[in-house]
Motif scaffolding. Sequence first.
Motif, mmCIF file in Angstrom:
data_model
loop_
_atom_site.group_PDB
_atom_site.id
_atom_site.type_symbol
_atom_site.label_atom_id
_atom_site.label_comp_id
_atom_site.label_asym_id
_atom_site.label_seq_id
_atom_site.Cartn_x
_atom_site.Cartn_y
_atom_site.Cartn_z
ATOM 1 N N LEU A 265 -18.015 -4.588 52.105
ATOM 2 C CA LEU A 265 -19.386 -4.566 52.623
ATOM 3 C C LEU A 265 -20.371 -5.355 51.783
ATOM 4 O O LEU A 265 -21.570 -5.252 51.996
ATOM 5 C CB LEU A 265 -19.876 -3.120 52.757
ATOM 6 C CG LEU A 265 -19.312 -2.357 53.958
ATOM 7 C CD1 LEU A 265 -19.754 -0.913 53.924
ATOM 8 C CD2 LEU A 265 -19.750 -3.008 55.255
ATOM 9 N N GLY A 266 -19.873 -6.115 50.841
ATOM 10 C CA GLY A 266 -20.839 -6.961 50.155
ATOM 11 C C GLY A 266 -20.689 -6.989 48.649
ATOM 12 O O GLY A 266 -19.673 -6.602 48.096
ATOM 13 N N GLN A 267 -21.745 -7.419 47.979
ATOM 14 C CA GLN A 267 -21.781 -7.688 46.550
ATOM 15 C C GLN A 267 -20.777 -8.793 46.208
ATOM 16 O O GLN A 267 -20.511 -9.675 47.021
ATOM 17 C CB GLN A 267 -21.526 -6.414 45.734
ATOM 18 C CG GLN A 267 -22.705 -5.437 45.731
ATOM 19 C CD GLN A 267 -22.546 -4.364 46.772
ATOM 20 O OE1 GLN A 267 -21.475 -3.817 46.927
ATOM 21 N NE2 GLN A 267 -23.616 -4.049 47.476
ATOM 22 N N ALA A 268 -20.182 -8.688 45.039
ATOM 23 C CA ALA A 268 -19.311 -9.771 44.587
ATOM 24 C C ALA A 268 -17.870 -9.607 45.039
ATOM 25 O O ALA A 268 -17.042 -10.459 44.762
ATOM 26 C CB ALA A 268 -19.361 -9.861 43.053
ATOM 27 N N GLY A 269 -17.571 -8.519 45.726
ATOM 28 C CA GLY A 269 -16.210 -8.283 46.201
ATOM 29 C C GLY A 269 -15.702 -6.930 45.758
ATOM 30 O O GLY A 269 -15.710 -6.626 44.568
ATOM 31 N N TRP A 270 -15.272 -6.102 46.697
ATOM 32 C CA TRP A 270 -14.818 -4.748 46.379
ATOM 33 C C TRP A 270 -13.324 -4.682 46.115
ATOM 34 O O TRP A 270 -12.836 -3.700 45.556
ATOM 35 C CB TRP A 270 -15.145 -3.804 47.541
ATOM 36 C CG TRP A 270 -16.605 -3.518 47.680
ATOM 37 C CD1 TRP A 270 -17.620 -4.003 46.916
ATOM 38 C CD2 TRP A 270 -17.214 -2.671 48.659
ATOM 39 N NE1 TRP A 270 -18.832 -3.525 47.347
ATOM 40 C CE2 TRP A 270 -18.607 -2.699 48.431
ATOM 41 C CE3 TRP A 270 -16.727 -1.910 49.709
ATOM 42 C CZ2 TRP A 270 -19.501 -1.982 49.209
ATOM 43 C CZ3 TRP A 270 -17.629 -1.201 50.479
ATOM 44 C CH2 TRP A 270 -18.997 -1.230 50.230
ATOM 45 N N PHE A 271 -12.589 -5.709 46.520
ATOM 46 C CA PHE A 271 -11.141 -5.661 46.393
ATOM 47 C C PHE A 271 -10.622 -6.771 45.485
ATOM 48 O O PHE A 271 -9.495 -7.220 45.611
ATOM 49 C CB PHE A 271 -10.499 -5.727 47.788
ATOM 50 C CG PHE A 271 -10.899 -4.570 48.657
ATOM 51 C CD1 PHE A 271 -10.251 -3.359 48.547
ATOM 52 C CD2 PHE A 271 -11.940 -4.689 49.559
ATOM 53 C CE1 PHE A 271 -10.628 -2.274 49.325
ATOM 54 C CE2 PHE A 271 -12.329 -3.618 50.344
ATOM 55 C CZ PHE A 271 -11.671 -2.404 50.230
ATOM 56 N N GLY A 272 -11.469 -7.188 44.577
ATOM 57 C CA GLY A 272 -11.089 -8.213 43.617
ATOM 58 C C GLY A 272 -12.212 -9.202 43.412
ATOM 59 O O GLY A 272 -13.007 -9.467 44.325
ATOM 60 N N GLN A 273 -12.325 -9.712 42.179
ATOM 61 C CA GLN A 273 -13.379 -10.672 41.849
ATOM 62 C C GLN A 273 -12.835 -11.739 40.909
ATOM 63 O O GLN A 273 -12.051 -11.429 39.999
ATOM 64 C CB GLN A 273 -14.562 -9.953 41.179
ATOM 65 C CG GLN A 273 -15.268 -8.946 42.063
ATOM 66 C CD GLN A 273 -16.396 -8.233 41.344
ATOM 67 O OE1 GLN A 273 -16.724 -8.542 40.199
ATOM 68 N NE2 GLN A 273 -16.992 -7.253 42.022
ATOM 69 N N PRO A 274 -13.228 -12.996 41.103
ATOM 70 C CA PRO A 274 -12.783 -14.068 40.192
ATOM 71 C C PRO A 274 -13.161 -13.810 38.741
ATOM 72 O O PRO A 274 -12.455 -14.251 37.828
ATOM 73 C CB PRO A 274 -13.492 -15.317 40.739
ATOM 74 C CG PRO A 274 -13.780 -14.989 42.169
ATOM 75 C CD PRO A 274 -14.056 -13.520 42.201
ATOM 76 N N SER A 275 -14.242 -13.087 38.539
ATOM 77 C CA SER A 275 -14.677 -12.806 37.161
ATOM 78 C C SER A 275 -13.835 -11.727 36.497
ATOM 79 O O SER A 275 -13.978 -11.486 35.297
ATOM 80 C CB SER A 275 -16.148 -12.370 37.161
ATOM 81 O OG SER A 275 -16.332 -11.231 37.994
ATOM 82 N N HIS A 276 -12.957 -11.058 37.267
ATOM 83 C CA HIS A 276 -12.073 -10.029 36.713
ATOM 84 C C HIS A 276 -10.637 -10.321 37.167
ATOM 85 O O HIS A 276 -10.050 -9.555 37.945
ATOM 86 C CB HIS A 276 -12.507 -8.631 37.177
ATOM 87 C CG HIS A 276 -13.843 -8.215 36.675
ATOM 88 N ND1 HIS A 276 -15.025 -8.618 37.275
ATOM 89 C CD2 HIS A 276 -14.197 -7.443 35.610
ATOM 90 C CE1 HIS A 276 -16.042 -8.091 36.620
ATOM 91 N NE2 HIS A 276 -15.572 -7.381 35.600
#
Length: 637
Positions: A265-276
Motif C-alpha cells: 500500500l505504499g511507502q518504500a515497499g512492504w515486501f522488500g527494499q533496495p536499501s535493505h
Amino acid sequence: MPMNSVTKHWIAACQQRLLAMLQYLDSTWPQRIAGFHLTGMHTGEWFYPGIGDAGWQHWFADYNDDVAQWYCNTTTKQSAADPQQKCSIPTASQRASANWGNSFVVGAQTGTENNFNLFLSQHVVRSAISALAKTCKTVSQNKMFVMFFYGYLFALADARLSGSGHLALQEVINDVNVDAIVSPYLYIHFSRNVSKTAAAFLPHGPLDAPVVRKKIWIVEDDTRTIFASHTPLSCCKTLRQSVGTLVSHVITAFLHSDGLYFFDLGQAGWFGQPSHPRETALLWGNVTATLKGLQRLKLHPTKTQMPNTEVIPNVVPQIAVFVHQLSPAWTPINGSAGGKPVFDDEAYKEALGGITSLGSPVRQYLLDDLLIMDEALLKDIAFVYILNAYYVPTALKTAIRQKLYGSGRTILYQYTANIISTSATHSRANPAGLANILGIPPSSLVQATPSVRRSLLTLTTGAPSDCTTAMPTNIRFGFAGEDIGPWWHYKPPTAESPLSPKTFVLGHYTEASNTTAPTLLASFICNSFANYRTVWMGSINPPNSVLLGLAKAANVHQYTSTVLGDIIDGQGNVLMLRAGAEKDNREKSSERTVTLPFNAEVVELQTNKTVCSSCSAFTTPPMQVGDTIAWLLGTPR
C-alpha cells in the motif's frame, strides 16, 4: 470512484465504460490480459457503509429513490397473492431498533426490516456484481478470470453486517461468471500484530466456502512487515516475525486450495527494499523455499494400503466452523446487544480466533454449504461450531440433521439458534425453536423475563466425560460489556420421553445483581444422543480451554499441547505449526512437542531435513511467537 448507492443509471454507466475499456485493452494487448478484479461502492469492496465507517456514523443505505422503486417492484411480485398490499420501505430507525430483546428485529408487523436488508445484498449482487461479471466474460469470450471483493461475514460483524450488502455470498459464488472471491485478512490486533501472540490466517469471510463449489478464495495479503512504517496494525517489528507471518500465509492458502497475492500500500515497499538487500533476500528466500517445498503437497492421498501394507499418513481437519449468511438480516443495523459492536466482534471474530488456536486444523464454511456439500468433506469432522444460526429455513434444518447429527460429532451453538420463523409476508419470534434444533423437549428451555440479562457464564465443576474431557472451574466468560436479550435458561423437563437425550449442565449464568447468593440458571448444556451431541452455550466466545475440552471429548486430535494458543493447519501430507501463546501467558515461547495420530517419516518442508524416519511424536526447535514451521509427512521407513 466509490459509490454507495447502486442505481440503474450507475450500473448502466459502469457497464458502458467497462465495455469500452475492456475492448480497448483486448485490442491493444491481445491475449495479454489474464483477468479482471472489479471494485466498487464503499472502499471499492462492494459494501454499504454504516456505523464504524469514518464519515458515515449517522447514515444508512440505501434510500435512493431508484433503489426504493426497485425494492417495491421486487416485493410486489413476491406478494402477488395480496394485490392490496402496499410497499413500505422501513426507516433507518426501524432497522436500527430491536423489538425482541435488544438483539433482534423480527418484523412482527410487516417484516420489511429484514426483507430490506436481504434485498440490499441481493441487489448489489444481481444488479451490479453479476451484471459487470457477465460483461467481462462476454468481452473475453469466457476466457478471462473474474473476481470481486465480497463475503465479509466476519470483517463487517461489528455494527455494519446486517445492512452491509454482503449477505448473499452463496449467490456470488454460484454465479457462473465469477471465478473467485477476494478479501484482505482481518484487520484486528490478534490477527495482525505479532508480539506476545500470533493467530491463524483469517480472511474477511469463510475461507473454504468457495471450494465447495469449485471456486477459490483469494486473500489480499497486505501485511505490515518490518519494512512498513509503524501503525496500530503494524504486525511485524522484526524480520523473523515478518518471515514467520508470510510463510504461514503462503502455506495456509495452499492447504485450503485457495489463492493469495501480496499487496503493497505504499511507502518504500512492504515486501522488500533496495536499501535493505540482506533483509529482502532473507524474506524472499524463505517464501521461495516454502513455495518449492509445497510443490510436493498432496492434498488428498488415498487411504488404500501401500504395497508394504503401510497406510499413507494423511492429515485431515476435524473441526469445522459454520457461519450463516442470512441470519444477520434479523439483527439491528447499528449492532446487536443494544448497539454495542463488541458483541458481534466477539461472537464472530474473537470466536473464530479461539477455535483456530486449539492445535488442530479448522475449516470454515457457509451454513448453506450443507445443502450441497459432498459428505466426503464432512466424514472426518468431529467438532462443529455454529456461530449464528438465528434463522434456519426448513431445508437447511433438514441438512443439519442429516449431515451433521451423527458419526459421534459434537455440534456447538452459541447464544441462540433457530429462533426466527418466516412466512410469505413477515417474520416472527419463535422462542421454542432453540429447543427444537437441540433435540430436547420444548419445555426444557425457558425464555426468561425480563428479556434482558447479562450473558456472563460461570462454569460448573466436574463436567461429565462424555461431553468434555476437562472443564476449568471458577471461570467467567461471555459478553461482559452490556446486557443481552432475549435469553434462555435450561429447566429439566418434568417427564422425559424415551427419545430424550441425556442432558448435562456445564455452566450457569452469572447473577450480576446478587453476587452473595447467586441464582443458578443453567445456560450451558450438553445433550448426549446415541451417536452425536448438541451443545448450547448461552454466551459467546468461550475460552480456548472450554473449546478444547469439548473438542477432545469428540475425539479431535490435538497436534500440539505445549502452548494452548498454537495454530495448527494441515491437509494430506503437509502439517504446519505457527507458534502462538496462551491468553493468560502470552510471553511463553519454547520448544513444541508435536504428536501425530499415526507413525510417519517427518521432513522439514523448507530445508528438506529429516526430523525422523518413523515416529508419532517429535520436538521442534525453540520457537518464538509467530514462528512458522511446516513438515512433509511420508510413509515411515
